[in-house]
Design a protein around this motif. Structure first.
Motif, PDB file in Angstrom:
ATOM      1  N   UNK A 170       0.837  -1.197   0.000  1.00 28.66           N
ATOM      2  CA  UNK A 170       0.000   0.000   0.000  1.00 28.66           C
ATOM      3  C   UNK A 170       0.876   1.252   0.000  1.00 28.66           C
ATOM      4  N   UNK A 171       1.964   1.215   0.787  1.00 26.23           N
ATOM      5  CA  UNK A 171       2.899   2.343   0.786  1.00 26.23           C
ATOM      6  C   UNK A 171       3.533   2.509  -0.593  1.00 26.23           C
ATOM      7  N   UNK A 172       3.900   1.396  -1.203  1.00 29.22           N
ATOM      8  CA  UNK A 172       4.532   1.407  -2.525  1.00 29.22           C
ATOM      9  C   UNK A 172       3.631   2.087  -3.558  1.00 29.22           C
ATOM     10  N   UNK A 173       2.359   1.809  -3.475  1.00 32.37           N
ATOM     11  CA  UNK A 173       1.431   2.367  -4.459  1.00 32.37           C
ATOM     12  C   UNK A 173       1.324   3.882  -4.358  1.00 32.37           C
ATOM     13  N   UNK A 174       1.664   4.414  -3.202  1.00 29.67           N
ATOM     14  CA  UNK A 174       1.569   5.858  -3.018  1.00 29.67           C
ATOM     15  C   UNK A 174       2.775   6.616  -3.571  1.00 29.67           C
ATOM     16  N   UNK A 175       3.830   5.882  -3.954  1.00 33.52           N
ATOM     17  CA  UNK A 175       5.027   6.539  -4.477  1.00 33.52           C
ATOM     18  C   UNK A 175       4.810   6.915  -5.943  1.00 33.52           C
ATOM     19  N   UNK A 190       9.713   7.014  -9.437  1.00 32.99           N
ATOM     20  CA  UNK A 190      10.428   6.303  -8.367  1.00 32.99           C
ATOM     21  C   UNK A 190      10.274   4.798  -8.541  1.00 32.99           C
ATOM     22  N   UNK A 191       9.065   4.345  -8.826  1.00 30.19           N
ATOM     23  CA  UNK A 191       8.813   2.913  -8.986  1.00 30.19           C
ATOM     24  C   UNK A 191       9.540   2.362 -10.204  1.00 30.19           C
ATOM     25  N   UNK A 192       9.589   3.153 -11.295  1.00 34.53           N
ATOM     26  CA  UNK A 192      10.303   2.704 -12.491  1.00 34.53           C
ATOM     27  C   UNK A 192      11.776   2.444 -12.194  1.00 34.53           C
ATOM     28  N   UNK A 193      12.317   3.241 -11.295  1.00 35.06           N
ATOM     29  CA  UNK A 193      13.732   3.113 -10.941  1.00 35.06           C
ATOM     30  C   UNK A 193      14.046   1.776 -10.276  1.00 35.06           C
ATOM     31  N   UNK A 194      13.033   1.164  -9.617  1.00 36.22           N
ATOM     32  CA  UNK A 194      13.290  -0.041  -8.826  1.00 36.22           C
ATOM     33  C   UNK A 194      12.617  -1.308  -9.365  1.00 36.22           C
ATOM     34  N   UNK A 195      11.923  -1.199 -10.473  1.00 36.69           N
ATOM     35  CA  UNK A 195      11.268  -2.381 -11.028  1.00 36.69           C
ATOM     36  C   UNK A 195      12.274  -3.482 -11.373  1.00 36.69           C
ATOM     37  N   UNK A 196      13.373  -3.112 -11.994  1.00 40.09           N
ATOM     38  CA  UNK A 196      14.371  -4.121 -12.401  1.00 40.09           C
ATOM     39  C   UNK A 196      14.957  -4.837 -11.183  1.00 40.09           C
ATOM     40  N   UNK A 197      15.236  -4.082 -10.138  1.00 40.83           N
ATOM     41  CA  UNK A 197      15.779  -4.684  -8.911  1.00 40.83           C
ATOM     42  C   UNK A 197      14.800  -5.713  -8.342  1.00 40.83           C
ATOM     43  N   UNK A 198      13.531  -5.318  -8.256  1.00 38.32           N
ATOM     44  CA  UNK A 198      12.521  -6.210  -7.685  1.00 38.32           C
ATOM     45  C   UNK A 198      12.325  -7.441  -8.563  1.00 38.32           C
TER      46      UNK A 198
END
Length: 741
Positions: free
Chosen positions: A95-100, A104-112
């Motif tokens: 839920x916290x992630x969805x608020x970002x 920002x999320x694009x930056x960490x998609x590959x890592x995840x």
């Protein structure tokens, strides 16, 4: 001090290199059991590389992929837990992630995505210059699981454990693993980590925990499973219902929403959430734990410590059904334990462990238990003796060696273990407990207590340990006896066979084989002066419980001038063939091949009647404690000795005791040559008040009595009679002698 590891080996030349290359190029290797090459593929990429064998289970590892290198310096290449990015560590839930914001999320998609890939396919890293593969489950344990010391250490033993476990999961014939472990090997944390790992990617599934008591199962749940789940990164953590730190059930599902008046009046739409509807819980210990339920994974901890009235064998028969639907296996069991003393749950676990031998399968390709057994010797997993690369330091290092905890290692783990053993030899119970906690062999793991032993356990275990160090398999040949050209009552030959029923440690030279002497039309054993057999027979092929006792036969030599080892148990047979007649024929062929007589209990007379009908009555020894005229009609007819007499029981036990004292264990001239481990172990457990469980002790004791039958010969009663020599006796007092009547 030299040491040769035997835990695993590489298997080569079983696939044509051209076929291997083509299949890898096309990504054709399917995850699971491959019947064509008889190995289990644990690769999920369609490509395989190295093929290894762990405890007779062949496993095809994935082909080498992108391999992380911590440093170009070989000595600085080892496992290192990657730091969790601080930017993501602040995020506690999806839920916290969805608020970002999206950028920002694009930056960490590959890592995840890459973390999910490692979780599924496994991970490669350079370790001391070698590309090293760990399974996805092992990666999740090392990288994302929190244990009592914080982050787990990388150990080569655990790498092999998780590879074996992955093979158990991949093989559709297998219900899981039965792991015989040493203390502090990390099994409880590893199985807890696997529970959380599997539960957080499964939907509509149930996961369970059992231990030696309900309190232990609860402690594993609250102290291991729950903390591991709580400390997962947000992208691995599903929606959880209930308390953050539950006591009975960890539920990954959508919590029920409270319907308030305000929501009804404003017609507020609730956001639809997707939950896994998966749970992890624990049960109290009992034969029927989890009966009637369907499990995806059962963590079965401390299963070698179930004491009466709880029975791990009964529990597994019930639990096994929770892991299947019809013939299809839908769940797995991760079972592991050290072993208690045999009468405190260890015996049942021992049976379950040996019923899980992957080399012994039924026609469906399954072991008797359905599990696959794994034993990792203590030297692979003893705390304080792992170097920075996670490898055990077996022998005392010549160069400076640093342990994973930063302390120097100045002595090898094997020498350290031997020093501990040497210091406990005066206290057999403490020694056996140490063996069970830190076993180097399976026999060590199943050592029993000494308090109830009738015989000298020090000598018995000295011999057992000597045999293990000697690589006893080279001294023992397994096989069966056969009639030459199929002609019964002709010439008997011995045929080696790894699945044979006989264990042989001495074969007589050709001139002593098949020595049957004909006198007055009767067949006599020609080598009676060399040795004899003892036998514990059975009469009925089947039993109500379909288990029954084994037929047991032992051969023992005497001291003689022939070419034979003196006082040597040369044959051990402990088996129950499909029919009693097969057993009788096995015994008869052994008697003829060695040309020796047999002393057998006559309370189960079918074997003795069988021998008589075939014309070999003179091979059956009459009971040595009575003269011919004192024998019963049946004893005269077939020979043998009863087992009901208290005198016979005492004489039998005394015979074994004397043999052990004189010929077993360490002597002035060296160690004894008694190489039959099952018999030695049976002597160690022998109970004179419950002899029916000790087939090997019964037959071996009778063999000793047969070779020393002169010791039991009854002495003729001495009768003193007055002899009249015809001389009179006179009283010579006075002037005249008078005859005395």
């Amino acid at each position: 001090m030299s040491f040769k590891q035997g835990l695993w080996k590489e298997v080569v030349d079983i696939i044509n290199p051209k076929i291997l290359k083509k299949q890898n190029r096309l990504k054709k290797w399917e995850y699971g059991y491959n019947p064509e090459y008889n190995f289990i593929v644990i690769s999920k990429t369609g490509k395989i590389g190295q093929i290894i064998e762990i405890q007779n289970l062949r496993i095809a590892l994935p082909a080498e992929d992108e391999c992380f290198k911590r440093s170009e310096d070989k000595e600085k290449q080892y496992w290192q837990r990657q730091e969790y990015p601080k930017e993501l560590a602040r995020i506690k839930s999806r839920f916290d992630w969805e608020d970002y914001p999206s950028d920002f999320k694009e930056e960490w998609y590959d890592y995840i995505d890459n973390e999910f890939k490692k979780r599924d396919e496994g991970y490669w890293f350079f370790n001391n210059g070698n590309p090293t593969y760990i399974t996805g489950t092992h990666y999740m344990y090392l990288q994302w699981s929190k244990i009592d010391i914080g982050a787990p250490d990388y150990r080569e033993a655990n790498r092999l454990f998780f590879i074996f476990w992955e093979a158990c999961k991949a093989d559709t014939r297998c219900y899981g693993m039965c792991y015989l472990k040493n203390r502090r090997s990390g099994f409880s944390f590893m199985s807890s980590a696997e529970l959380v790992n599997q539960a957080t990617i499964s939907s509509d599934a149930r996961y369970g925990i059992l231990s030696k008591s309900g309190a232990d199962a609860k402690k594993m749940f609250t102290d291991k499973v729950v903390p591991i789940s709580i400390n997962y990164p947000f992208f691995f953590k599903p929606i959880q219902d209930g308390m953050d730190r539950p006591k009975t059930e960890l539920a990954y599902r959508v919590p029920a929403s409270k319907l308030t008046r305000r929501k009804l009046e404003t017609n507020e739409q609730l956001r639809e959430l997707q939950g896994l509807d998966t749970t992890i819980d624990w049960k109290n210990t009992g034969d029927n734990s989890y009966d009637g339920e369907k499990l995806k994974l059962l963590a079965h901890d401390e299963s070698g410590k179930w004491e009466r009235p709880d029975n791990i064998l009964n529990n597994w028969r019930v639990t096994k059904t929770t892991l299947r639907l019809g013939r299809r296996i839908v769940g797995k069991c991760m079972m592991g334990s050290t072993s208690n003393a045999l009468d405190k749950g260890g015996d049942n676990f021992k049976k379950l462990y040996y019923n899980s031998d992957v080399t012994k399968r039924n026609r469906n390709g399954q072991t008797s238990s359905g599990l696959y057994s794994l034993f990792i010797p203590m030297e692979w997993n003893y705390e304080g003796f792992m170097d920075t690369f996670g490898s055990p330091v077996f022998t005392t290092p010549k160069d400076r060696t640093i342990a994973v905890d930063g302390l120097p290692i100045t002595i090898g783990v094997i020498e350290h273990w031997e020093n501990e053993v040497e210091g406990l030899k005066s206290d057999q119970d403490s020694l056996n407990e140490y063996y069970r906690q830190f076993p180097r062999t399976e026999q060590h793991a199943f050592r029993d207590e000494t308090k109830q032993s009738l015989f000298n356990l020090v000598k018995i275990y000295e011999q057992i340990d000597f045999n293990e160090d000697l690589n006893n398999k080279e001294r023992i040949t397994k096989g069966n006896f056969q009639w030459l050209d199929g002609r019964k009552d002709g010439v008997v030959i011995f045929v080696p066979n790894p699945n044979g029923r006989f264990n042989i440690s001495w074969v007589p030279p050709k001139n002593l084989q098949n020595r049957v002497i004909i006198k007055n039309g009767m067949k006599y054993p020609g080598n009676e002066h060399i040795g004899a057999f003892g036998c514990d027979s059975y009469d009925i092929s089947g039993t109500v419980d379909k288990i029954g006792s084994n037929g047991s036969l032992h051969g023992l030599t005497k001291f003689s001038m022939e070419d034979s080892p003196p006082n040597h148990f040369f044959l051990e047979y402990i088996s129950r063939p499909p029919t009693a007649e097969i057993f009788f024929e096995d015994v008869l062929m052994a008697l003829i091949f060695y040309g020796m007589p047999i002393l057998c209990e006559n309370n189960k007379p079918r074997l003795l009647y069988y021998i008589k009908r075939r014309g070999y009555r003179k091979f059956s020894i009459n009971r040595p404690d009575k003269v011919w005229n004192k024998l019963s009609v049946t004893e005269k007819e077939i020979g043998g000795i009863p087992n009901s007499s208290e005198d016979i029981k005492q004489a039998h036990a005394s015979a074994i005791e004397s043999y052990i004292d004189n010929h077993v264990g360490l002597k002035e001239t060296g160690y004894g040559d008694m190489y039959h481990q099952r018999t030695l172990e049976d002597w160690g457990r022998f109970d004179i008040n419950n002899r029916t469980r000790h087939d090997a002790s019964i037959s071996s004791g009778l063999a000793i009595m047969a070779c020393n039958k002169h010791n039991y010969k009854p002495l003729a009663e001495r009768q003193v009679k007055q002899v009249n020599l015809g001389f009179g006796k006179y009283n010579n007092k006075g002037l005249h002698s008078k005859i005395i009547d």
